[in-house]
Write a protein that holds these residues in place. Sequence first.
Motif, PDB file in Angstrom:
ATOM      1  N   ASN A 141       0.829  -1.199   0.000  1.00 24.05           N
ATOM      2  CA  ASN A 141       0.000   0.000   0.000  1.00 24.05           C
ATOM      3  C   ASN A 141       0.860   1.245   0.000  1.00 24.05           C
ATOM      4  OD1 ASN A 141      -2.595  -1.065   0.036  1.00 24.05           O
ATOM      5  ND2 ASN A 141      -2.544  -1.388   2.252  1.00 24.05           N
ATOM      6  N   LYS A 308      -7.024  12.994 -10.592  1.00 28.55           N
ATOM      7  CA  LYS A 308      -7.931  11.897 -10.257  1.00 28.55           C
ATOM      8  C   LYS A 308      -7.384  10.575 -10.783  1.00 28.55           C
ATOM      9  CE  LYS A 308     -12.816  10.722 -10.597  1.00 28.55           C
ATOM     10  NZ  LYS A 308     -14.133  11.162 -11.110  1.00 28.55           N
ATOM     11  N   VAL A 311      -4.536   9.449  -8.515  1.00 26.46           N
ATOM     12  CA  VAL A 311      -4.973   8.904  -7.221  1.00 26.46           C
ATOM     13  C   VAL A 311      -5.604   7.526  -7.410  1.00 26.46           C
ATOM     14  CG1 VAL A 311      -6.552   9.233  -5.286  1.00 26.46           C
ATOM     15  CG2 VAL A 311      -5.258  11.171  -6.189  1.00 26.46           C
ATOM     16  N   LYS A 312      -6.384   7.374  -8.462  1.00 20.69           N
ATOM     17  CA  LYS A 312      -7.011   6.068  -8.743  1.00 20.69           C
ATOM     18  C   LYS A 312      -5.949   4.997  -8.967  1.00 20.69           C
ATOM     19  CE  LYS A 312     -11.402   6.423 -11.107  1.00 20.69           C
ATOM     20  NZ  LYS A 312     -12.057   6.808 -12.374  1.00 20.69           N
ATOM     21  N   LYS A 315      -4.070   4.551  -5.351  1.00 18.92           N
ATOM     22  CA  LYS A 315      -4.943   4.189  -4.218  1.00 18.92           C
ATOM     23  C   LYS A 315      -4.252   4.368  -2.871  1.00 18.92           C
ATOM     24  CE  LYS A 315      -7.267   0.572  -6.901  1.00 18.92           C
ATOM     25  NZ  LYS A 315      -6.198   0.499  -7.946  1.00 18.92           N
ATOM     26  N   PHE A 336     -11.171  13.136  -3.405  1.00 22.06           N
ATOM     27  CA  PHE A 336     -10.516  11.853  -3.669  1.00 22.06           C
ATOM     28  C   PHE A 336     -10.646  10.868  -2.514  1.00 22.06           C
ATOM     29  CE2 PHE A 336      -7.572  14.651  -6.350  1.00 22.06           C
ATOM     30  CZ  PHE A 336      -8.395  14.510  -7.464  1.00 22.06           C
ATOM     31  N   HIS A 338     -12.962   9.051  -1.518  1.00 17.65           N
ATOM     32  CA  HIS A 338     -13.628   7.790  -1.855  1.00 17.65           C
ATOM     33  C   HIS A 338     -12.730   6.862  -2.650  1.00 17.65           C
ATOM     34  CE1 HIS A 338     -14.138  10.242  -5.438  1.00 17.65           C
ATOM     35  NE2 HIS A 338     -14.390   9.140  -6.111  1.00 17.65           N
ATOM     36  N   LEU A 339     -11.614   7.400  -3.141  1.00 15.24           N
ATOM     37  CA  LEU A 339     -10.680   6.553  -3.888  1.00 15.24           C
ATOM     38  C   LEU A 339      -9.613   5.974  -2.967  1.00 15.24           C
ATOM     39  CD1 LEU A 339     -10.140   8.941  -6.933  1.00 15.24           C
ATOM     40  CD2 LEU A 339     -11.675   6.982  -6.794  1.00 15.24           C
ATOM     41  N   CYS A 340      -9.644   6.384  -1.702  1.00 16.88           N
ATOM     42  CA  CYS A 340      -8.599   5.991  -0.772  1.00 16.88           C
ATOM     43  C   CYS A 340      -9.029   4.795   0.053  1.00 16.88           C
ATOM     44  CB  CYS A 340      -8.264   7.149   0.178  1.00 16.88           C
ATOM     45  SG  CYS A 340      -7.572   8.554  -0.673  1.00 16.88           S
ATOM     46  N   GLY A 341      -8.132   4.425   0.952  1.00 16.11           N
ATOM     47  CA  GLY A 341      -8.413   3.349   1.873  1.00 16.11           C
ATOM     48  C   GLY A 341      -9.480   3.746   2.873  1.00 16.11           C
ATOM     49  N   GLN A 344     -11.707   7.340   4.987  1.00 16.45           N
ATOM     50  CA  GLN A 344     -11.332   8.684   4.585  1.00 16.45           C
ATOM     51  C   GLN A 344     -12.527   9.520   4.143  1.00 16.45           C
ATOM     52  OE1 GLN A 344      -8.632   9.846   5.269  1.00 16.45           O
ATOM     53  NE2 GLN A 344      -7.360   8.058   5.590  1.00 16.45           N
ATOM     54  N   THR A 345     -13.535   8.849   3.604  1.00 19.77           N
ATOM     55  CA  THR A 345     -14.623   9.622   3.028  1.00 19.77           C
ATOM     56  C   THR A 345     -15.345  10.456   4.070  1.00 19.77           C
ATOM     57  OG1 THR A 345     -14.914   7.934   1.373  1.00 19.77           O
ATOM     58  CG2 THR A 345     -16.708   9.483   1.673  1.00 19.77           C
TER      59      THR A 345
END
Length: 401
Positions: A141, A308, A311-312, A315, A336, A338-341, A344-345
């Motif tokens: 990761n 974006k 980041v995608k 991850k 971003f 929602h694209l992370c571990g 975070q969202t």
Amino acid sequence: MENGMISVDRWAIGSQAYFLTHLHADHTQGLSPSWRRGPLFCSRVSAKLFPSKFPGFDLSLLRVVDIGRWHSLSIASPSSDSASTVHFLAVDAYHCPGAVMYLFRGEFGYMLYTGDFRWEAMSDRALIGRAMLLNALKDVNLDYLYLDNTYCNPAYAFPSREVAAKQIVNIIESHPKHDIVIAIDSLGKENLLAYISRVLNIKIWVWPERLQTMHLLGFHDIFTTKTSLTRVRAIPRYSFSIETLEGLNRMRPTIGIMPSGLPWVAKNDKGNNHPLGPPVIDPNIFKKYHQYIYTVPYSDHSCFSELKDFVKLLKPVDIKGIVTSAPSYTNPLYFFGHLCGTKQTSQALHQKNETLRSGGSKLHKKGVKKLQHTGARASRVSILRRVRRGAKVSDTDSTLV
DNA sequence: GCGATCAGAT
DNA sequence: CACATCTGATCGC
């Protein structure tokens, strides 16, 4: 970095090793010819340009980091006797000459510090960088991503530099009798100028210090300091203004071209300056900005869709923005997260539009006192600064205001 | 006095 | 606007 043992683009006391992403002034604040706080890691190109930016700097402090190869560094742990090793990999940031991002691996996990970067997916250079990053992170990761969030908002949408460069050539070709001035900085946009030169078969004027930089970068036949040889001149951005163009036009027909991502901000509704509202594309895109000035979306920073994609691809578990001083700073996690571990969202929703300030609070009142200055001292400081960066020109030739 | 930093400009 | 930069004024050792 937060553990204080390593600094990236920060030069204060307290770190054991210092990393430079690129030589733009806002990333070298605090560096000076007398700086000697520790080893300074940078790319080979940055090392080559270093003496001209900081004459007299102790070059034995420089450590060249080859792109695409893991390096390592032993640092003393603050809490124990044992030393720990930090590994790091430089990847082409495709921002300005010498610009790199650094991937660090150590007790803290994996951390990528992008510096300023442009992520044009179709370019060969970005593909190489992509392969390096994916290979390095294929089984692990990415724990922290420090991201160039300059244009971290869907409102920032602009084309590749290749497309923008063609627009600029079109503008020049449609003004065959005009002089052309293009705004650039002390480093960057060389490829744009070289492209113009090649397509139009014309030399490009630059100011003398800039010609030295061009020579160090390996450009030898494209640029000149003789105005008589060309109608296309690249001038410092800080001297590019409406007044400058009006002054030039009193002598000869001249248009100015401003290559920048900035004008392509979508304009939100006036009263609602909420930076996160739905993007509205500026209708002035690709159009004249002023009677004599064209702005073209040629940017050395990634646009939102490129950020974006980046980041995608990676991850990361967590993201932090590098640029924190802008008035409308937006936490990258807002867009971003929602694209992370994990987690975070929801966190991001509470951190949106957070404004971060650096340590120095600005409590001074303005205009309390207006002291006369001693003219002699001011000019001495100015002269010293000029001498330090190598003889400023007073060129009657260029007719800069 | 000098380098570092700030304010303001483009 | 302020991507990055320069200038002049002020701060602080």
